[in-house]
Motif scaffolding. Structure first.
Motif, mmCIF file in Angstrom:
data_model
loop_
_atom_site.group_PDB
_atom_site.id
_atom_site.type_symbol
_atom_site.label_atom_id
_atom_site.label_comp_id
_atom_site.label_asym_id
_atom_site.label_seq_id
_atom_site.Cartn_x
_atom_site.Cartn_y
_atom_site.Cartn_z
ATOM 1 N N TYR A 47 0.812 -1.215 0.000
ATOM 2 C CA TYR A 47 0.000 0.000 0.000
ATOM 3 C C TYR A 47 0.846 1.266 0.000
ATOM 4 C CZ TYR A 47 -3.915 -3.049 0.021
ATOM 5 O OH TYR A 47 -4.822 -4.008 -0.362
ATOM 6 N N GLY A 48 2.064 1.195 0.545
ATOM 7 C CA GLY A 48 2.985 2.322 0.413
ATOM 8 C C GLY A 48 3.364 2.531 -1.051
ATOM 9 N N ASN A 51 0.473 3.935 -3.091
ATOM 10 C CA ASN A 51 0.348 5.386 -2.898
ATOM 11 C C ASN A 51 1.366 6.152 -3.740
ATOM 12 O OD1 ASN A 51 -1.878 5.370 -1.194
ATOM 13 N ND2 ASN A 51 -0.609 5.046 0.614
ATOM 14 N N LEU A 54 0.101 5.974 -7.328
ATOM 15 C CA LEU A 54 -1.054 6.867 -7.496
ATOM 16 C C LEU A 54 -0.596 8.317 -7.572
ATOM 17 C CD1 LEU A 54 -3.572 5.239 -4.988
ATOM 18 C CD2 LEU A 54 -3.887 5.400 -7.474
ATOM 19 N N ASP A 55 0.330 8.706 -6.687
ATOM 20 C CA ASP A 55 0.850 10.081 -6.679
ATOM 21 C C ASP A 55 1.545 10.436 -7.990
ATOM 22 O OD1 ASP A 55 -0.102 10.469 -4.112
ATOM 23 O OD2 ASP A 55 1.860 10.222 -3.143
ATOM 24 N N ARG A 69 -12.411 -1.035 2.195
ATOM 25 C CA ARG A 69 -11.062 -0.695 1.773
ATOM 26 C C ARG A 69 -10.451 -1.816 0.944
ATOM 27 N NH1 ARG A 69 -7.536 1.129 6.706
ATOM 28 N NH2 ARG A 69 -6.103 0.298 5.189
ATOM 29 N N TYR A 74 -7.064 -1.357 -9.008
ATOM 30 C CA TYR A 74 -6.164 -0.401 -9.628
ATOM 31 C C TYR A 74 -5.813 -0.889 -11.020
ATOM 32 C CZ TYR A 74 -5.703 0.764 -4.716
ATOM 33 O OH TYR A 74 -5.977 1.094 -3.420
#
Length: 105
Positions: A47-48, A51, A54-55, A69, A74
């Motif tokens: 999940y890190g 992220n 995604l960023d 959740r 994705y």
């Protein structure tokens, strides 16, 4: 993390797994299967990395089950495909040049 830096193994495999819509647990399973169990992504790492991707705009949220959740899916973006292709070229160059060592022995 600099965008020009080589991808970590986790980022590489997550982008590869996201070539079709996939949820987090599916990514963990697919990466373990692709690598014969050599790479096991833990939830924190996964999940890190998600992220980060995604960023950067390299993956997007494809769908999400409301109130859960765990049901987020994705998928890789065109930008992510370009980053993946660049990394693949870099890795192929490394392997090709590394083969020169074998040729000399």
């Amino acid at each position: 993390m600099d965008r020009s830096q080589p991808l970590t193994e986790a980022l590489f495999y997550i982008l590869l797994a996201a070539r079709k819509p996939v949820h987090g647990y599916g990514i963990i399973q697919e990466v373990a299967e692709m690598t014969g169990g050599r790479v096991n992504l833990g939830p924190g790492t996964l999940y890190g990395a998600i992220n980060v991707l995604l960023d950067r705009g390299w993956i997007v949220l494809y769908s999400a089950e409301m109130g859960s959740r765990r049901k987020k899916e994705y998928v890789i973006t065109d930008q992510g495909r370009a980053a993946f292709a660049g990394e693949l070229r870099r890795l192929r160059e490394l392997v090709s040049n590394g083969g020169k060592m074998e040729d000399e022995t």
